[in-house]
Design an enzyme around this catalytic site. Structure first.
Site, short mmCIF file in Angstrom:
data_model
loop_
_atom_site.label_atom_id
_atom_site.label_comp_id
_atom_site.label_asym_id
_atom_site.label_seq_id
_atom_site.Cartn_x
_atom_site.Cartn_y
_atom_site.Cartn_z
N THR A 15 48.06 40.38 37.02
CA THR A 15 48.24 39.12 37.46
C THR A 15 48.62 37.91 36.57
O THR A 15 49.44 37.40 36.67
CB THR A 15 47.27 38.57 38.46
N SER A 60 47.43 47.12 37.15
CA SER A 60 46.23 47.86 36.60
C SER A 60 45.96 48.82 37.62
O SER A 60 45.45 49.73 37.19
CB SER A 60 45.19 47.11 36.09
N THR A 91 42.96 42.94 36.69
CA THR A 91 41.59 42.69 37.20
C THR A 91 41.11 43.98 37.85
O THR A 91 40.01 44.46 37.75
CB THR A 91 41.18 41.58 37.97
N ASP A 92 41.90 44.59 38.63
CA ASP A 92 41.61 45.63 39.61
C ASP A 92 41.06 46.90 39.06
O ASP A 92 39.78 47.22 39.44
CB ASP A 92 42.93 46.08 40.60
N THR A 167 31.51 45.33 37.08
CA THR A 167 32.38 45.68 38.20
C THR A 167 33.15 44.50 38.69
O THR A 167 32.54 43.51 38.89
CB THR A 167 31.09 46.16 39.18
N CYS A 280 24.19 51.41 46.02
CA CYS A 280 23.80 50.10 45.72
C CYS A 280 24.09 49.56 44.35
O CYS A 280 24.24 50.11 43.61
CB CYS A 280 22.39 50.00 45.80
N1 ASP Z 1 46.81 43.81 41.03
C1 ASP Z 1 46.61 43.15 39.83
C2 ASP Z 1 46.19 44.01 38.65
O1 ASP Z 1 45.09 44.63 38.76
C3 ASP Z 1 45.16 42.27 40.12
C4 ASP Z 1 44.97 41.22 39.18
O2 ASP Z 1 45.40 41.28 37.77
O3 ASP Z 1 43.94 40.63 39.06
O4 ASP Z 1 46.91 44.13 37.86
#
Ligand code: ASP
Length: 344
Positions: A15, A60, A91-92, A167, A280
């Protein structure tokens, strides 16, 4: 005059590198050249920066072990030239990449800081700028000639986490990550406060050793009440399967069904490594605490203790790639290789 600190930015995508397609409204990767327009500050931060942008940038969700290898080799090739490395990443799957690199970069002695953003860099309220500038500051934080955080880590919002303990927990808010079973390595407020007793320091005399072989023949078997024998057997009979993460309940418990015990025991006898990880987020597997995990031990299932799913999957891929003997791999699963778990 003091020598300028230097950072290599490895720009993979995510993103942080996206903008809105005006016709569909969907986010899509933009050119690296345009990104620099959004962050003129980079020119004035007093750090020598060089960027290696991936072409094309990737979301990602498309991440895979070949790209982990590519990142690890870029670090190896540039290791002596830079004080630290910042990896801009979606982030994914950032926690998977950070975990994988923590295994691949043996004897690491310099900071490798992953970051990204929840909103694209070009947006007014974007978290990209703060995340990136603080990640650069952490990558160049040295004291008496030694890096303060010579680890693979993730910086997001205001917290620095050990990469293989992290995570993604939130798809909405800026605090996208958490480390449930290990304390943060630093907190960024007005000042960046480092929690040194939690930071791992390798012997600085050891040479970086990059190990990039992986094996993808790994599966996750997530238990749920009512799971059928067919489902379990189908997963345990995937062709070429070498290792399975059994996602169990609570402290590592599974239904006391004979067919489940038999299926796991037979997988173990066929050389498939089965590792027990709890569904968990917080706490550790304690095999044998309840009768419902005692039989797993008897079936040859190993404990993943308090590993994240990202760390145990990438650890298995790495161990299967680097070592050929199941017994050797099993032995390496009983201890922490790079701070990814607490063996209780
Ligand atoms: N779909 C994006 C990725 O992981 C989400 C992000 O960057 O937050 O590339």
């Amino acid at each position: 005059m003091d020598k300028l600190s230097s950072v290599l930015l490895i720009f993979t995508g995510g993103t942080i590198s996206m903008s809105e397609d005006p016709s569909t409204g969907a986010l899509r990767p933009v050119d690296f050249e345009r990104l620099q327009d959004f962050m003129p500050e980079l020119k004035d931060i007093g750090v020598k920066l060089k960027s290696i942008p991936f072409n094309p940038f990737i979301d990602s969700s498309d991440m895979n072990p070949d790209i982990w290898e590519k990142m690890a080799l870029i670090i190896q090739d540039n290791y002596t030239e830079y004080d630290g490395f910042v990896i801009l990443h979606g982030t994914d799957t950032m926690a998977y990449s950070a975990s994988a690199l923590s295994f691949m970069l043996e004897n690491l002695g310099k900071p490798v800081v992953f970051t990204g953003s929840q909103l694209p860099m070009g947006m007014l309220r974007s978290d990209a700028k703060e995340n990136m500038l603080t990640a650069i500051e952490i990558a160049t934080a040295y004291e008496n000639g030694q890096p303060i955080v010579p680890e693979v880590c993730i910086f997001f919002e205001d917290t620095l986490f050990r990469g293989n303990r992290t995570t993604k927990k939130n798809a909405e808010h800026f605090n996208a990550f958490n480390s449930y079973n290990y304390p943060p390595l630093a907190k960024a407020g007005v000042h960046i406060k480092y929690f040194r007793s939690y930071i791992h320091y390798n012997d600085p005399h050891l040479k970086l050793k990059v190990r990039t072989k992986t094996d993808r023949n790994v599966a996750i078997l997530k238990l749920f009440p009512g799971i059928t024998q067919q489902t379990v057997e189908a997963i345990l009979h995937i062709p070429n399967l070498k290792a399975v993460v059994l996602e169990s309940f609570g402290a590592g418990n599974a239904p006391r069904k004979k067919w489940l015990f038999d299926a796991l025991k037979s997988a173990n006898e066929r050389g498939i490594i089965v590792v027990n990880r709890s569904q968990c987020s917080t706490g550790s597997v304690e095999m044998g605490r309840y009768e419902t995990s005692l039989n797993l031990m008897q079936a040859g299932v190993l404990s993943a203790y308090d590993c994240t799913i990202e760390a145990i999957v990438t650890k298995l891929m790495y161990l299967l790639g680097e070592f050929s003997q199941p017994e050797q791999i099993k032995q390496k699963l009983t201890f922490s290789l790079t701070g990814e778990m607490t063996v209780s």
